[in-house]
Motif scaffolding. Structure first.
Motif, PDB file in Angstrom:
ATOM      1  N   ALA A   1       4.010  -3.112 -19.250  1.00  0.00           N
ATOM      2  CA  ALA A   1       4.730  -4.278 -19.763  1.00  0.00           C
ATOM      3  C   ALA A   1       5.891  -4.643 -18.815  1.00  0.00           C
ATOM      4  N   GLU A   2       6.486  -3.612 -18.185  1.00  0.00           N
ATOM      5  CA  GLU A   2       7.596  -3.854 -17.254  1.00  0.00           C
ATOM      6  C   GLU A   2       7.111  -4.639 -16.028  1.00  0.00           C
ATOM      7  N   VAL A   3       5.918  -4.267 -15.551  1.00  0.00           N
ATOM      8  CA  VAL A   3       5.344  -4.967 -14.393  1.00  0.00           C
ATOM      9  C   VAL A   3       5.025  -6.413 -14.781  1.00  0.00           C
ATOM     10  N   VAL A   4       4.427  -6.582 -15.944  1.00  0.00           N
ATOM     11  CA  VAL A   4       4.079  -7.927 -16.419  1.00  0.00           C
ATOM     12  C   VAL A   4       5.341  -8.775 -16.526  1.00  0.00           C
ATOM     13  N   ASP A   5       6.405  -8.196 -17.033  1.00  0.00           N
ATOM     14  CA  ASP A   5       7.661  -8.916 -17.189  1.00  0.00           C
ATOM     15  C   ASP A   5       8.238  -9.335 -15.834  1.00  0.00           C
ATOM     16  N   ALA A   6       8.045  -8.470 -14.833  1.00  0.00           N
ATOM     17  CA  ALA A   6       8.582  -8.771 -13.499  1.00  0.00           C
ATOM     18  C   ALA A   6       7.733  -9.816 -12.769  1.00  0.00           C
ATOM     19  N   ALA A   7       6.491 -10.005 -13.233  1.00  0.00           N
ATOM     20  CA  ALA A   7       5.553 -10.894 -12.536  1.00  0.00           C
ATOM     21  C   ALA A   7       5.531 -12.264 -13.218  1.00  0.00           C
ATOM     22  N   LYS A   8       6.574 -13.020 -12.977  1.00  0.00           N
ATOM     23  CA  LYS A   8       6.762 -14.282 -13.727  1.00  0.00           C
ATOM     24  C   LYS A   8       5.679 -15.326 -13.456  1.00  0.00           C
ATOM     25  N   LYS A   9       5.047 -15.259 -12.269  1.00  0.00           N
ATOM     26  CA  LYS A   9       4.045 -16.296 -11.921  1.00  0.00           C
ATOM     27  C   LYS A   9       2.609 -15.816 -12.112  1.00  0.00           C
ATOM     28  N   LEU A  10       2.468 -14.569 -12.529  1.00  0.00           N
ATOM     29  CA  LEU A  10       1.135 -13.953 -12.553  1.00  0.00           C
ATOM     30  C   LEU A  10       0.187 -14.623 -13.550  1.00  0.00           C
ATOM     31  N   LYS A  11      -1.036 -14.894 -13.060  1.00  0.00           N
ATOM     32  CA  LYS A  11      -2.051 -15.525 -13.921  1.00  0.00           C
ATOM     33  C   LYS A  11      -3.284 -14.650 -14.099  1.00  0.00           C
ATOM     34  N   ILE A  12      -3.527 -13.766 -13.151  1.00  0.00           N
ATOM     35  CA  ILE A  12      -4.732 -12.943 -13.226  1.00  0.00           C
ATOM     36  C   ILE A  12      -4.518 -11.576 -12.549  1.00  0.00           C
ATOM     37  N   VAL A  13      -5.036 -10.541 -13.203  1.00  0.00           N
ATOM     38  CA  VAL A  13      -5.036  -9.183 -12.631  1.00  0.00           C
ATOM     39  C   VAL A  13      -6.492  -8.748 -12.537  1.00  0.00           C
ATOM     40  N   VAL A  14      -6.913  -8.315 -11.364  1.00  0.00           N
ATOM     41  CA  VAL A  14      -8.266  -7.757 -11.276  1.00  0.00           C
ATOM     42  C   VAL A  14      -8.166  -6.301 -10.877  1.00  0.00           C
ATOM     43  N   ARG A  15      -8.683  -5.454 -11.743  1.00  0.00           N
ATOM     44  CA  ARG A  15      -8.755  -4.020 -11.471  1.00  0.00           C
ATOM     45  C   ARG A  15     -10.033  -3.834 -10.654  1.00  0.00           C
TER      46      ARG A  15
ATOM     47  N   GLU B   1       0.839  -1.207   0.000  1.00  0.00           N
ATOM     48  CA  GLU B   1       0.000   0.000   0.000  1.00  0.00           C
ATOM     49  C   GLU B   1       0.867   1.247   0.000  1.00  0.00           C
ATOM     50  N   LYS B   2       0.301   2.325  -0.538  1.00  0.00           N
ATOM     51  CA  LYS B   2       0.955   3.644  -0.516  1.00  0.00           C
ATOM     52  C   LYS B   2       2.392   3.596  -1.005  1.00  0.00           C
ATOM     53  N   TYR B   3       2.655   2.767  -1.994  1.00  0.00           N
ATOM     54  CA  TYR B   3       4.041   2.690  -2.459  1.00  0.00           C
ATOM     55  C   TYR B   3       4.386   3.959  -3.249  1.00  0.00           C
ATOM     56  N   THR B   4       5.636   4.348  -3.138  1.00  0.00           N
ATOM     57  CA  THR B   4       6.041   5.612  -3.745  1.00  0.00           C
ATOM     58  C   THR B   4       7.014   5.396  -4.900  1.00  0.00           C
ATOM     59  N   ASP B   5       7.543   4.183  -4.938  1.00  0.00           N
ATOM     60  CA  ASP B   5       8.580   3.891  -5.912  1.00  0.00           C
ATOM     61  C   ASP B   5       8.134   2.705  -6.776  1.00  0.00           C
ATOM     62  N   ARG B   6       8.282   2.851  -8.062  1.00  0.00           N
ATOM     63  CA  ARG B   6       7.889   1.810  -9.016  1.00  0.00           C
ATOM     64  C   ARG B   6       8.563   0.464  -8.707  1.00  0.00           C
ATOM     65  N   GLN B   7       9.820   0.543  -8.249  1.00  0.00           N
ATOM     66  CA  GLN B   7      10.579  -0.673  -7.953  1.00  0.00           C
ATOM     67  C   GLN B   7       9.878  -1.512  -6.869  1.00  0.00           C
ATOM     68  N   GLN B   8       9.200  -0.845  -5.933  1.00  0.00           N
ATOM     69  CA  GLN B   8       8.492  -1.584  -4.883  1.00  0.00           C
ATOM     70  C   GLN B   8       7.423  -2.494  -5.503  1.00  0.00           C
ATOM     71  N   LEU B   9       6.747  -1.970  -6.519  1.00  0.00           N
ATOM     72  CA  LEU B   9       5.721  -2.771  -7.202  1.00  0.00           C
ATOM     73  C   LEU B   9       6.387  -3.915  -7.978  1.00  0.00           C
TER      74      LEU B   9
ATOM     75  N   ALA C   1      -2.356  -5.708 -23.904  1.00  0.00           N
ATOM     76  CA  ALA C   1      -1.588  -6.474 -24.890  1.00  0.00           C
ATOM     77  C   ALA C   1      -0.482  -7.276 -24.208  1.00  0.00           C
ATOM     78  N   ALA C   2       0.207  -6.636 -23.257  1.00  0.00           N
ATOM     79  CA  ALA C   2       1.296  -7.323 -22.554  1.00  0.00           C
ATOM     80  C   ALA C   2       0.741  -8.488 -21.733  1.00  0.00           C
ATOM     81  N   CYS C   3      -0.400  -8.280 -21.092  1.00  0.00           N
ATOM     82  CA  CYS C   3      -1.014  -9.354 -20.291  1.00  0.00           C
ATOM     83  C   CYS C   3      -1.453 -10.501 -21.193  1.00  0.00           C
ATOM     84  N   THR C   4      -2.122 -10.153 -22.291  1.00  0.00           N
ATOM     85  CA  THR C   4      -2.633 -11.180 -23.210  1.00  0.00           C
ATOM     86  C   THR C   4      -1.474 -12.006 -23.769  1.00  0.00           C
ATOM     87  N   ALA C   5      -0.397 -11.321 -24.128  1.00  0.00           N
ATOM     88  CA  ALA C   5       0.768 -12.024 -24.684  1.00  0.00           C
ATOM     89  C   ALA C   5       1.314 -13.061 -23.709  1.00  0.00           C
ATOM     90  N   ARG C   6       1.176 -12.786 -22.427  1.00  0.00           N
ATOM     91  CA  ARG C   6       1.663 -13.730 -21.404  1.00  0.00           C
ATOM     92  C   ARG C   6       0.576 -14.706 -20.942  1.00  0.00           C
TER      93      ARG C   6
END
Ligand code: 3PG
Length: 331
Positions: A86-100, A59-67, A111-116
């Motif tokens: 796309a950078e976040v998607v690339d860093a999330a090697k195990k990610l299967k689902i994102v819910v906004r 929560e309340k993260y201030t730096d992209r690297q934290q995410l 596009a980046a999510c679909t590609a993965r």
């Protein structure tokens, strides 16, 4: 067989149910730069942990690297307006689902999510009431000169134009009618039966809407088609004394066009829940004729946080357990 034995052994040892064992090691990350209310986080935790997953909170993260660090071992991700690039998607090697947890998903690189092969969902309708209430509040706030002493206007009897009649627009229309406003809408994507059912007048073009209404409430998503569509030509069509209320996205406004039309038309007002990039200049130049909330607050109610947050958690569980993709937006 060996696997079954392991599960039953674990069951005996830890006396936890089979779902917990099956899902052991699965991690759901809630990454919210603008955090949910505590009650919403508690509810999300309950749903996630009952399903046997681990909950991680950023929560309340201030730096992209934290995410980027936090998503590294996440199987599922719950976000608000947080940017899933796309950078976040690339860093999330195990990610299967994102819910906004919310309606607009323009903050997710589909596009980046679909590609993965990552499924992306939203939670439509869950925070609509909160946004609709804010839109009405903003109309009144501007009609009363931002609560500064002096004579203002009533919204009763005035005509409201609803630009996109989705979940939020529809509620705005209902509340506006209760306040004695005449309601008109433009939305080529809504079934005409919906307008009939709500007894709401419609117009055939966005130009007709803007040229005939005292108040415009904007509810269009930010897409390639809608970006900068509230431009000088369209805004110039507004009748004398009109107020534009934007609780949608800043990207749908052509800021230079807005600046120009406000300079030429001293009668017009603009109020937004998402500050324009040139908001400081707008504030300086137009004073009480413009207003922007300090931070987007349409969905900032405990109720909306609980509705959207818990819906997101349930959708993740339903996806993993039953393969439910009802709210998938990157099909
Ligand atoms: C939405 O699209 O649902 C709203 O803009 C809410 O956004 P927020 O979760 O960042 O407040």
């Amino acid at each position: 067989m060996a696997l079954v034995t392991t599960y039953s052994q674990k069951r005996k040892e830890k006396s936890i149910d089979w779902l917990t064992i099956m899902n052991e090691g699965m991690k759901v990350l809630v990454a919210t730069e603008k955090p949910f209310a505590k009650a919403a986080v508690d509810g999300i935790r309950e749903i996630v942990e009952k399903a046997g997953y681990e909950l991680a909170l950023l929560e309340k993260y201030t730096d992209r690297q934290q995410l980027l660090d936090a998503v590294a071992d996440a199987d599922a991700l719950i976000i608000r307006s947080d940017k899933v690039t796309a950078e976040v998607v690339d860093a999330a090697k195990k990610l299967k689902i994102v819910v906004r947890a919310g309606a607009g998903y323009d903050n997710v690189d589909l596009a980046a999510c679909t590609a993965r092969g990552i499924v992306v969902m939203n939670t439509p309708g869950q925070n609509s009431n909160a946004v609709a209430e804010l839109a009405l509040g903003m109309m009144i706030y501007m009609s009363r000169n931002q609560f500064t002493p002096g004579t203002g206007h009533e919204i009763h009897g005035k005509k409201l134009g609803i630009h996109a009649y989705g979940n939020v627009g529809r509620i705005v229309g209902r509340y506006a009618k209760a306040l004695g406003m005449k309601v008109c809408a433009f939305d080529p994507f809504t079934d005409p039966k919906v307008f009939e059912c709500d007894d709401v007048e419609t117009v055939g073009s966005v130009e007709a809407l803007y040229s005939s209404c005292d108040y415009i409430s904007v509810h269009i998503p930010a897409t390639e088609q809608t970006k900068k569509s509230l431009n000088y030509d369209l805004l110039s069509k507004l009748p004398k004394g009109a107020v534009v209320v934007n609780t949608a996205r800043k990207e749908v406004v052509d800021e230079e066009g807005l600046m120009k039309v406000l300079s030429e038309r001293e009668d017009l007002k603009y109020v937004t829940d998402i500050a324009a990039d040139n908001q400081a200049a707008l504030n300086e130049k137009f004073g009480k004729r413009v207003f922007a909330t300090p931070k987007k607050m349409g969905a900032e109610t405990a109720e909306a946080n609980i509705n959207a947050g818990l819906a997101a958690a349930r959708q993740i569980v339903e996806f993993f357990v039953n393969g439910d993709r009802k709210f998938q937006v990157n099909k």
